[in-house]
Motif scaffolding. Structure first.
Motif, PDB file in Angstrom:
ATOM      1  N   ARG A  62      -7.202  -4.157  -5.174  1.00  0.00           N
ATOM      2  CA  ARG A  62      -8.571  -4.557  -4.791  1.00  0.00           C
ATOM      3  C   ARG A  62      -8.530  -5.638  -3.703  1.00  0.00           C
ATOM      4  N   THR A 105       0.486   3.922  -3.140  1.00  0.00           N
ATOM      5  CA  THR A 105      -0.048   5.264  -2.914  1.00  0.00           C
ATOM      6  C   THR A 105       0.988   6.332  -3.208  1.00  0.00           C
ATOM      7  N   LEU A 128      -6.432   2.075   4.540  1.00  0.00           N
ATOM      8  CA  LEU A 128      -6.582   2.514   3.154  1.00  0.00           C
ATOM      9  C   LEU A 128      -7.903   2.051   2.541  1.00  0.00           C
ATOM     10  N   HIS A 129      -8.225   0.797   2.727  1.00  0.00           N
ATOM     11  CA  HIS A 129      -9.398   0.229   2.054  1.00  0.00           C
ATOM     12  C   HIS A 129     -10.712   0.672   2.708  1.00  0.00           C
ATOM     13  N   LYS A 130     -10.653   1.099   3.944  1.00  0.00           N
ATOM     14  CA  LYS A 130     -11.829   1.655   4.594  1.00  0.00           C
ATOM     15  C   LYS A 130     -12.256   2.938   3.877  1.00  0.00           C
ATOM     16  N   ALA A 131     -11.264   3.784   3.544  1.00  0.00           N
ATOM     17  CA  ALA A 131     -11.564   5.021   2.831  1.00  0.00           C
ATOM     18  C   ALA A 131     -11.975   4.742   1.393  1.00  0.00           C
ATOM     19  N   ALA A 132     -11.268   3.813   0.742  1.00  0.00           N
ATOM     20  CA  ALA A 132     -11.563   3.520  -0.662  1.00  0.00           C
ATOM     21  C   ALA A 132     -12.968   2.963  -0.840  1.00  0.00           C
ATOM     22  N   ARG A 133     -13.414   2.191   0.144  1.00  0.00           N
ATOM     23  CA  ARG A 133     -14.741   1.563   0.057  1.00  0.00           C
ATOM     24  C   ARG A 133     -15.821   2.302   0.843  1.00  0.00           C
ATOM     25  N   GLY A 153      -2.215   3.304  -7.901  1.00  0.00           N
ATOM     26  CA  GLY A 153      -3.593   2.902  -7.723  1.00  0.00           C
ATOM     27  C   GLY A 153      -3.748   2.113  -6.437  1.00  0.00           C
ATOM     28  N   ILE A 154      -4.928   1.591  -6.187  1.00  0.00           N
ATOM     29  CA  ILE A 154      -5.221   0.851  -4.961  1.00  0.00           C
ATOM     30  C   ILE A 154      -5.588  -0.582  -5.313  1.00  0.00           C
ATOM     31  N   SER A 193     -14.098  -2.737   6.493  1.00  0.00           N
ATOM     32  CA  SER A 193     -13.297  -3.392   5.456  1.00  0.00           C
ATOM     33  C   SER A 193     -11.877  -3.634   5.944  1.00  0.00           C
ATOM     34  N   PRO A 210       0.787  -1.233   0.000  1.00  0.00           N
ATOM     35  CA  PRO A 210       0.000   0.000   0.000  1.00  0.00           C
ATOM     36  C   PRO A 210       0.819   1.283   0.000  1.00  0.00           C
TER      37      PRO A 210
END
Length: 462
Positions: A300, A292, A336-341, A297-298, A346, A288
Motif C-alpha cells: 500500500r 508481483t 504498478l500503483h497507477k493500475a492498482a488505484r 500482493g501489492i 499515483s 514490486p
C-alpha cells in the motif's frame, strides 16, 4: 576530475535539476557543483570528462537484496511461494559453501554496479555462505554495503511446520545473533567505512520472542541497525493473528520499531499498522517485482506515503526478480500503483526516484553522506548515456530516468570518488571471470541439492 555538460538531477533539499551542469570531484567527495561554464573558469587545471547528452543521478540505493541468491537466478520461476521457498530456494541455499557465497556476492555486486547501484542492504546472509567473503567482495569491488547477518533460532516460516527450512540453513542464537555481533566488531567501518554490519533478522515465526528482544537490546546498546522481512505473504498475517496481534503491534511488542529498523515487503498491513510506522519512524522497503512475481500482493505504497512513512525501494533476490537492476525496479514501482488505484497520478516519477536515492540513504543511516548530489557529500553518482534511440526524445529528465532507462544505459559509476564503472564496464572487477565462475558454481549447487532435473526447461529440449 571535473564532469561537465550534463543534466544533473541533484535530489537535494530543493530538488534542483541543473542543465549544462558540472561536478568537481576531489578525493572521495563532491567539492563543487554548478553550471559548466562557471566551474571551468574556477578550475581551469582540472582534468575534464565532457558528458554532453548524459543525465547524472545520485547513486542508487538497493534497500533489499539477497546477494547469495543471484547464483540461483532462474531456478524457481513461476512457482507459488511455498514451493518456491521450501522446494527450491531453501534446499539450494542449504547446499552452499563459503566459496559459493563469495562467488554469488561478486556476481551480485558486479550486476548492481553496472546498473547504477552504489549502495545496498543485504538482508539475511547465512553463516554457511561465509560472511567474511561477502565483506571481502564489498571491499574489493568498491561498492558501499550494509550487510545484514542472519539472526534466527526457529527452523520454520511463520511457525508453520509444513514450511520447514532446509537443515543446512538452520542456525541457533550463538551462530546467528552472537556471530553477527562478532562480525560487527570485525568488519563494521572497514573498507574506508563502505562496510556497515547489520542484524538481518528472519521473519516473525523464524525468531523466538526472547531472541528478538535480546537482538533489539543489543541493537540499541551497540548501534547496530536491523532489517527484517515482514508482512510479505498471507501466512504472515495468519501468524500475527494467532499471536493476538497485527503485524506492527507484534513488532512493537518485541521492540523492533524505530528509525534504525528497515522492514521489507510490508504488503499485508492494517490501517493501524501504517499509523504505527509513521509514528515510530520505521522505514519500509517496497519490492514490486518480487511481490508481483510471487503473487504476494501489492504494498500500500500510496497510503504509506500519504501517512508520512519513509518508503524505500529494493530488488529482492534474483530468483524472485531475475535482475538486480534498480532502474527497472523503479519503472515498475512507478506504474504498478497507477493500475492498482486506477489513478495515473499515483506515485509519480519524482517520488519513485526519491525512494531509490535519498529515502534509501536515510533508511540506511547514510543521508549525511550519500543519496543526493551536493557539495560536501560523497561522490557517489551515476552517469546515464541518453544518446540512444530508445531514450529520445525526453523532456522531463526524471521521467526519462524512471520510465525509459535501464541499467544497460549506465555509462559511468562513481563510489567514494572512484570510477568503479567506465564506458559501461567495471574497472574494479573482472567481469568475465565472475560470470564464468557463477555459471559452473550454480550448476554444482543445483547438483548437490538434487534438483538438476527440476530447474531446467519445461518444454522439450532436443
Amino acid at each position: 576530475m571535473l564532469y561537465t555538460q550534463a543534466t544533473i538531477i541533484t535530489v537535494n533539499a530543493n530538488r534542483d535539476i541543473i542543465q549544462d551542469g558540472a561536478i568537481l570531484v576531489q578525493g572521495s567527495k563532491i567539492a563543487n557543483i554548478g553550471k559548466t561554464e562557471a566551474l571551468l573558469k574556477l578550475y581551469p587545471e582540472e582534468e575534464v570528462t565532457a558528458l554532453e547528452g548524459r543525465i547524472i543521478i545520485p547513486g542508487l540505493v538497493n534497500a533489499h537484496m539477497h546477494t547469495a541468491q543471484t547464483l540461483l537466478r532462474g531456478t524457481a520461476d513461476d512457482l507459488e511461494l511455498v514451493s518456491w521457498l521450501c522446494e527450491r530456494i531453501w534446499p539450494l541455499q542449504g547446499n552452499f559453501t563459503p566459496k559459493d557465497g563469495y562467488a554469488a556476492a561478486r556476481l551480485s555486486i558486479a550486476e548492481m554496479l553496472k546498473s547504477g547501484t552504489t549502495c545496498f542492504l543485504e538482508s539475511m546472509f547465512a553463516d554457511r555462505y561465509g560472511f567474511d567473503g561477502l565483506c571481502r567482495a564489498v571491499e574489493e569491488s568498491g561498492i558501499r554495503g550494509c550487510l545484514g547477518k542472519i539472526v534466527m533460532d526457529v527452523g520454520t516460516y511463520a511457525s508453520d511446520p509444513k514450511w520447514a527450512m532446509h537443515p543446512g540453513l538452520v542456525e541457533n542464537r550463538e551462530t546467528s545473533l552472537l556471530g553477527a555481533v562478532d562480525m560487527h566488531k570485525k568488519w563494521n567501518g572497514k573498507a574506508d567505512d563502505r562496510i556497515r554490519v547489520w542484524f538481518g533478522a528472519r521473519t516473525p515465526g523464524g525468531v523466538s520472542e526472547g531472541l528478538y528482544k535480546e537482538m533489539t537490546s543489543i541493537s540499541r546498546e551497540q548501534n547496530i541497525p536491523i532489517t527484517m522481512h515482514c508482512a510479505e505473504a498471507p501466512a504472515d498475517r495468519t501468524f500475527f493473528e494467532s499471536q493476538g496481534h497485527t503485524a506492527m503491534s507484534y513488532c512493537d511488542s518485541v521492540n523492533l520499531l524505530g528509525p534504525q529498523t528497515v522492514l521489507v515487503h510490508m504488503v499485508h498491513l492494517d490501517d493501524s499498522d501504517i499509523k504505527t510506522l509513521a509514528e515510530t519512524g520505521t522505514h519500509i522497503v517496497h519490492c514490486p517485482s518480487s511481490n508481483t512475481k510471487l503473487a504476494s500482493g501489492i504494498c500500500r505504497v500510496p497510503d504509506l506515503l500519504e501517512a508520512g512513512v519513509s518508503v524505500t525501494l529494493g530488488t529482492d533476490g534474483a530468483p524472485c526478480n531475475n535482475t538486480c537492476d534498480m532502474l527497472q525496479e523503479m519503472r515498475l514501482a512507478g506504474i504498478l500503483h497507477k493500475a492498482a488505484r486506477m489513478d495515473p497520478t499515483s506515485v509519480p516519477a519524482e517520488t519513485v526516484l526519491e525512494t531509490a536515492t535519498i529515502n534509501g540513504a536515510k533508511a540506511l543511516g547514510l543521508a549525511d553522506s550519500v543519496g543526493s548530489i551536493e557539495k560536501g557529500k560523497k561522490a557517489d553518482f551515476v552517469v546515464l548515456d541518453m544518446r540512444a534511440v530508445h531514450l529520445q526524445p525526453w523532456f522531463n529528465p526524471v521521467s526519462a530516468v524512471v520510465y525509459s532507462a535501464t541499467g544497460r544505459d549506465v555509462e559511468i559509476v562513481l563510489v567514494d570518488g572512484k570510477e568503479v564503472a567506465k564506458s559501461g564496464k567495471l574497472t574494479t572487477m573482472d567481469e568475465e571471470s565472475i560470470w564464468k565462475e557463477a555459471e559452473w558454481r550454480s550448476k554444482e549447487v543445483v547438483k548437490r541439492a538434487g534438483l538438476t532435473s527440476a530447474v531446467g526447461a519445461r518444454w522439450p529440449v532436443q
